[in-house]
Design an enzyme around this catalytic site. Structure first.
Site, PDB file in Angstrom:
ATOM      1  CB  THR A 165      -1.024  -0.069   1.165  1.00 44.12           C
ATOM      2  OG1 THR A 165      -1.941   1.001   1.024  1.00 44.12           O
ATOM      3  CG2 THR A 165      -0.375  -0.030   2.528  1.00 44.12           C
ATOM      4  CE  LYS A 182      -1.803   0.541  -3.607  1.00 47.18           C
ATOM      5  NZ  LYS A 182      -3.192   0.811  -3.983  1.00 47.18           N
TER       6      LYS A 182
HETATM    7  P1  NDP Z   1      -2.891   9.172  -6.454  1.00 45.76           P
HETATM    8  O1  NDP Z   1      -2.180  10.097  -5.541  1.00 45.76           O
HETATM    9  O2  NDP Z   1      -2.131   8.205  -7.284  1.00 45.76           O
HETATM   10  O3  NDP Z   1      -3.767  10.055  -7.494  1.00 45.76           O
HETATM   11  C1  NDP Z   1      -4.526  11.131  -7.041  1.00 45.76           C
HETATM   12  C2  NDP Z   1      -5.470  11.603  -8.155  1.00 45.76           C
HETATM   13  O4  NDP Z   1      -6.397  12.515  -7.575  1.00 45.76           O
HETATM   14  C3  NDP Z   1      -4.785  12.347  -9.299  1.00 45.76           C
HETATM   15  O5  NDP Z   1      -5.455  12.061 -10.494  1.00 45.76           O
HETATM   16  C4  NDP Z   1      -4.990  13.822  -8.907  1.00 45.76           C
HETATM   17  O6  NDP Z   1      -5.038  14.694 -10.017  1.00 45.76           O
HETATM   18  C5  NDP Z   1      -6.372  13.750  -8.289  1.00 45.76           C
HETATM   19  N1  NDP Z   1      -6.691  14.800  -7.322  1.00 45.76           N
HETATM   20  C6  NDP Z   1      -6.158  14.985  -6.094  1.00 45.76           C
HETATM   21  N2  NDP Z   1      -6.772  16.017  -5.468  1.00 45.76           N
HETATM   22  C7  NDP Z   1      -7.711  16.492  -6.329  1.00 45.76           C
HETATM   23  C8  NDP Z   1      -8.667  17.559  -6.265  1.00 45.76           C
HETATM   24  N3  NDP Z   1      -8.786  18.324  -5.172  1.00 45.76           N
HETATM   25  N4  NDP Z   1      -9.468  17.744  -7.331  1.00 45.76           N
HETATM   26  C9  NDP Z   1      -9.365  16.961  -8.438  1.00 45.76           C
HETATM   27  N5  NDP Z   1      -8.480  15.941  -8.563  1.00 45.76           N
HETATM   28  C10 NDP Z   1      -7.664  15.710  -7.512  1.00 45.76           C
HETATM   29  O7  NDP Z   1      -3.990   8.450  -5.554  1.00 45.76           O
HETATM   30  P2  NDP Z   1      -4.590   6.972  -5.743  1.00 45.76           P
HETATM   31  O8  NDP Z   1      -4.980   6.820  -7.160  1.00 45.76           O
HETATM   32  O9  NDP Z   1      -3.689   5.974  -5.136  1.00 45.76           O
HETATM   33  O10 NDP Z   1      -5.894   7.034  -4.798  1.00 45.76           O
HETATM   34  C11 NDP Z   1      -7.061   7.713  -5.217  1.00 45.76           C
HETATM   35  C12 NDP Z   1      -8.191   7.431  -4.237  1.00 45.76           C
HETATM   36  O11 NDP Z   1      -8.539   6.047  -4.283  1.00 45.76           O
HETATM   37  C13 NDP Z   1      -7.884   7.735  -2.770  1.00 45.76           C
HETATM   38  O12 NDP Z   1      -9.037   8.272  -2.165  1.00 45.76           O
HETATM   39  C14 NDP Z   1      -7.581   6.367  -2.186  1.00 45.76           C
HETATM   40  O13 NDP Z   1      -7.837   6.305  -0.795  1.00 45.76           O
HETATM   41  C15 NDP Z   1      -8.574   5.523  -2.959  1.00 45.76           C
HETATM   42  N6  NDP Z   1      -8.214   4.091  -3.044  1.00 45.76           N
HETATM   43  C16 NDP Z   1      -9.130   3.189  -2.586  1.00 45.76           C
HETATM   44  C17 NDP Z   1      -8.871   1.851  -2.655  1.00 45.76           C
HETATM   45  C18 NDP Z   1      -9.891   0.878  -2.149  1.00 45.76           C
HETATM   46  O14 NDP Z   1      -9.577  -0.329  -2.049  1.00 45.76           O
HETATM   47  N7  NDP Z   1     -11.105   1.307  -1.852  1.00 45.76           N
HETATM   48  C19 NDP Z   1      -7.606   1.323  -3.222  1.00 45.76           C
HETATM   49  C20 NDP Z   1      -6.730   2.360  -3.732  1.00 45.76           C
HETATM   50  C21 NDP Z   1      -7.035   3.699  -3.627  1.00 45.76           C
HETATM   51  P3  NDP Z   1      -3.686  15.310 -10.674  1.00 45.76           P
HETATM   52  O15 NDP Z   1      -3.030  14.191 -11.423  1.00 45.76           O
HETATM   53  O16 NDP Z   1      -4.195  16.363 -11.599  1.00 45.76           O
HETATM   54  O17 NDP Z   1      -2.867  15.818  -9.544  1.00 45.76           O
END
Ligand code: NDP
Length: 277
Positions: free
Chosen positions: A65, A69
């Site tokens: 996690t 990753k």
């Molecule tokens: P990452 O850090 O890899 O990606 C974050 C993403 O969110 C990017 O696309 C970023 O955009 C965008 N972002 C962040 N803040 C904002 C905002 N205020 N407005 C719009 N876009 C935003 O995170 P992960 O992909 O690892 O995780 C994403 C979500 O998924 C989290 O909430 C995590 O907890 C959840 N998750 C849940 C899992 C489950 O089993 N339920 C498993 C894995 C994740 P940009 O690229 O433009 O910065």
């Protein structure tokens, strides 16, 4: 001999994985132990050394996690296509001296939506917000579910465009920025795969994307009605869910991959669910 597994992350105190896998092992009668390891952030190579030490002392597999990753993907000897696309993995298997890597987040998400929530994606318009690790891991499984259209939106739109270009041969995917969404009409399913909800923020998504008979899915879990789910509810969406089912389903996929037996997930999801309201 009891087989050993672990989840590695930093911080790791919040993890539900030992509880989930403990319940799966009990239910399926598997002789295994599953612990949580706080992985080292520094120096750079310390994470890989910790994983190798676990494998060398009889460990059979690990979940990975945040924030490891990507590092786990980089150190693997073999990885699946969806792991390659995501550039990130959440499960490792140690076999014959090799490290095999998988990304089950996307399959877990699709299974939760299609099986647990009863919402097949075939023929549906699907909106995915975010282009981070979780979204990337979900794109191939989503396209395999045959939506009529998958629209990927990201703040940094270039990331979404690059992914859509990479996957265009695999299905009807297109990318756009938040500013284009007003003109895109309504979606049957809107998925928030951004991390905005972790800080109580709302991605700049207009309410016009939601449809009354549609569904809204929030990947974050245990946060009750997030700003995204609240917006969807106020827009008249009838089905809502957070990511607890995804969490349990990806764990079940990893368990099956390691042990060759698929555990039941319903009771575990119910046990971990925090009501949205
Ligand atoms: P990452 O850090 O890899 O990606 C974050 C993403 O969110 C990017 O696309 C970023 O955009 C965008 N972002 C962040 N803040 C904002 C905002 N205020 N407005 C719009 N876009 C935003 O995170 P992960 O992909 O690892 O995780 C994403 C979500 O998924 C989290 O909430 C995590 O907890 C959840 N998750 C849940 C899992 C489950 O089993 N339920 C498993 C894995 C994740 P940009 O690229 O433009 O910065």
């Amino acid at each position: 001999m009891t087989d050993r597994y672990a989840v590695i992350g930093n911080p790791i105190g919040h993890t539900k994985s030992p509880l989930i896998h403990g319940l799966f092992a009990e239910e399926t009668g598997q002789d295994m132990a599953y612990t949580a390891i706080e992985g080292p952030l520094e120096p750079h190579e310390a994470f890989a050394e910790t994983v190798r030490a676990f494998a060398a002392t009889g460990g059979r597999g690990m979940n990975v996690t945040a924030p490891f990753k990507l590092k786990a993907f980089a150190m693997a000897d073999q990885s699946s296509e969806r792991a390659e696309l995501a550039g990130a993995v959440n499960a490792l298997k140690f076999e014959d001296g090799s490290i095999i890597a998988e990304n089950f987040d996307g399959i877990g998400l699709v299974r939760d939506i299609e099986v647990n929530l009863g919402l097949p994606m075939a023929g549906k318009r699907v909106l995915m917000l975010g282009a981070g690790g979780a979204a990337r891991g979900a794109l191939l499984p989503f396209l395999s579910a045959r939506p009529i259209e998958l629209v990927l939106v990201n703040r940094h739109v270039d990331k979404a465009q690059a992914l859509a270009a990479q996957l265009s041969a695999r299905g009807p995917i297109l990318a756009c920025g938040y500013g284009d969404l007003e003109a895109m009409g309504r979606f049957d399913l809107a998925v928030n795969a951004t991390s905005a909800s972790l800080t109580g923020d709302l991605p700049p998504v207009p309410p016009s994307v939601f449809s009354h008979q549609g569904a809204a899915y929030e990947l974050a879990y245990g946060k009750r009605l997030t700003p995204f789910l609240r917006l969807a509810r106020n827009a008249g969406v009838c089905t809502f869910a957070d990511g607890v089912g995804m969490l349990v389903e990806q764990a079940a996929e990893a368990f099956d991959w390691w042990r060759g037996v698929r555990p039941e997930t319903r009771a575990v999801i119910d046990r971990l669910t925090v009501p949205l309201d």
